[in-house]
Design a protein around this motif. Structure first.
Motif, mmCIF file in Angstrom:
data_model
loop_
_atom_site.group_PDB
_atom_site.id
_atom_site.type_symbol
_atom_site.label_atom_id
_atom_site.label_comp_id
_atom_site.label_asym_id
_atom_site.label_seq_id
_atom_site.Cartn_x
_atom_site.Cartn_y
_atom_site.Cartn_z
ATOM 1 N N LEU A 101 12.312 -8.207 41.127
ATOM 2 C CA LEU A 101 13.683 -7.813 41.466
ATOM 3 C C LEU A 101 14.116 -8.429 42.790
ATOM 4 O O LEU A 101 15.229 -8.959 42.915
ATOM 5 C CB LEU A 101 13.801 -6.295 41.524
ATOM 6 C CG LEU A 101 15.216 -5.748 41.769
ATOM 7 C CD1 LEU A 101 16.143 -6.105 40.613
ATOM 8 C CD2 LEU A 101 15.179 -4.229 41.968
ATOM 9 N N THR A 105 17.266 -10.914 43.605
ATOM 10 C CA THR A 105 18.390 -10.412 44.422
ATOM 11 C C THR A 105 18.501 -11.087 45.782
ATOM 12 O O THR A 105 19.562 -11.038 46.405
ATOM 13 C CB THR A 105 18.287 -8.892 44.650
ATOM 14 O OG1 THR A 105 17.034 -8.594 45.286
ATOM 15 C CG2 THR A 105 18.404 -8.132 43.341
ATOM 16 N N ARG A 120 21.309 -5.440 42.613
ATOM 17 C CA ARG A 120 20.330 -4.894 41.674
ATOM 18 C C ARG A 120 20.913 -4.847 40.261
ATOM 19 O O ARG A 120 20.233 -5.222 39.296
ATOM 20 C CB ARG A 120 19.905 -3.483 42.112
ATOM 21 C CG ARG A 120 18.936 -2.834 41.128
ATOM 22 C CD ARG A 120 18.640 -1.383 41.481
ATOM 23 N NE ARG A 120 17.931 -0.744 40.395
ATOM 24 C CZ ARG A 120 16.615 -0.822 40.204
ATOM 25 N NH1 ARG A 120 15.865 -1.501 41.034
ATOM 26 N NH2 ARG A 120 16.057 -0.207 39.181
ATOM 27 N N ALA A 123 20.991 -8.357 38.888
ATOM 28 C CA ALA A 123 19.640 -8.835 38.606
ATOM 29 C C ALA A 123 19.069 -8.172 37.355
ATOM 30 O O ALA A 123 18.455 -8.845 36.506
ATOM 31 C CB ALA A 123 18.734 -8.568 39.809
ATOM 32 N N MET A 124 19.261 -6.884 37.206
ATOM 33 C CA MET A 124 18.719 -6.179 36.045
ATOM 34 C C MET A 124 19.366 -6.663 34.751
ATOM 35 O O MET A 124 18.708 -6.784 33.711
ATOM 36 C CB MET A 124 18.897 -4.668 36.204
ATOM 37 C CG MET A 124 18.008 -4.052 37.288
ATOM 38 S SD MET A 124 16.232 -4.365 37.083
ATOM 39 C CE MET A 124 15.910 -3.435 35.569
ATOM 40 N N GLU A 133 13.214 -7.018 31.890
ATOM 41 C CA GLU A 133 13.673 -5.930 32.755
ATOM 42 C C GLU A 133 12.531 -4.970 33.115
ATOM 43 O O GLU A 133 12.546 -4.337 34.168
ATOM 44 C CB GLU A 133 14.839 -5.162 32.121
ATOM 45 C CG GLU A 133 14.496 -4.392 30.864
ATOM 46 C CD GLU A 133 14.654 -5.208 29.581
ATOM 47 O OE1 GLU A 133 14.925 -4.588 28.546
ATOM 48 O OE2 GLU A 133 14.498 -6.442 29.630
ATOM 49 N N ALA A 136 10.602 -5.690 36.591
ATOM 50 C CA ALA A 136 11.378 -5.738 37.833
ATOM 51 C C ALA A 136 10.542 -5.414 39.071
ATOM 52 O O ALA A 136 10.727 -6.027 40.137
ATOM 53 C CB ALA A 136 12.575 -4.787 37.746
ATOM 54 N N SER A 137 9.615 -4.473 38.951
ATOM 55 C CA SER A 137 8.828 -4.071 40.121
ATOM 56 C C SER A 137 7.506 -4.820 40.240
ATOM 57 O O SER A 137 6.746 -4.608 41.196
ATOM 58 C CB SER A 137 8.567 -2.565 40.086
ATOM 59 O OG SER A 137 7.850 -2.219 38.901
#
Length: 249
Positions: A101, A105, A120, A123-124, A133, A136-137
């Protein structure tokens, strides 16, 4: 491509590294909505050509007009140019210390000054578009090569560039991961995203390209539609190259 807005007008582009002349006078145009695929043997100048379009390499001769402005002039705003001309590299070039993410971003927040929540959200939506998706983390070290390259594409798309440049985007991937990346690029082309793709994937070039440039020894030896280049090449060097990489011509 008559009737379409010309984004790049390249005139007698030359690039030398010391005494080695890599580009020996490239002249062509790239119009809005085109998917231009650049093929040719290793060392023919393909990567140098598109790196000049993003000013990662400074041309040593000729002119490049982008949206009517000569980008080779002294004092040209390179940073502003790269907002409009996105680049996807062979080796992904992700920030390993940032999450997926954050990788996507960072340009939105630092370049476009977009707020955290909006960055965010953007980006998502892009990660969802390429089916990542749920990553992301995650951090780059936790991703496959194909996933890393899809993230690199999303990062380039985040700034909504007018043109996307791909420098052999699948060459660093294991064979089973090539398809997932090419599918993303194909979907972008079908959506009308203007792109220039340097690739060794001939089936992809044939299927996705609106125009094919065959480069050899620093020049465009032949250009035309995929049908013209792959089914009826006029240049003997083109025929020889394709006979080796496709095995039927």
């Amino acid at each position: 491509m008559s009737g379409k807005e010309v984004l790049f007008d390249i005139k007698d582009l030359r690039k030398s590294f010391g005494s080695l002349e890599v580009l020996k006078g490239i002249s062509t145009t790239i119009s809005k909505g085109e998917a231009v695929v650049v093929i040719g043997p290793s060392g023919s100048g393909k990567s140098t050509f598109i790196r000049c379009l993003n000013l990662l390499e400074a041309p040593t001769g000729g002119r490049i007009l982008f949206e009517g402005k000569d980008i080779t002039q002294k004092g040209f705003n390179v940073i502003a140019h790269r907002e409009k001309v996105g680049m996807v590299f062979q080796q992904f070039n992700l920030f390993n210390n940032l999450s997926v993410l954050e990788n996507v971003t960072i340009s939105l927040r630092k370049v476009k000054k977009v707020g955290k929540a909006q960055a965010r959200e953007t980006a998502m939506a892009l990660l969802q578009r390429v089916g990542l998706e749920d990553k992301a983390s995650a951090y780059p070290a936790q991703l496959s090569g194909g996933q890393k390259q899809r993230i690199a594409i999303v990062r380039a798309m985040a700034l909504e560039p007018d043109v996307l440049l791909f420098d052999e985007p699948t060459s660093a991937l294991d064979p089973e991961m090539v398809g997932e990346v090419l599918k993303v690029i194909q979907d972008l082309a079908q959506d009308g995203v203007t792109m220039v793709v340097v690739t060794h994937e001939m089936a992809f070039a044939r299927k996705v390209g609106t125009r094919v440039l065959f480069m050899d020894e620093g020049v465009i030896a032949e250009e035309g539609t995929p049908q013209e280049i792959f089914e009826n090449p006029q240049n003997e060097r083109t025929r020889d190259f394709l006979s080796k990489v496709i095995h039927v011509i």
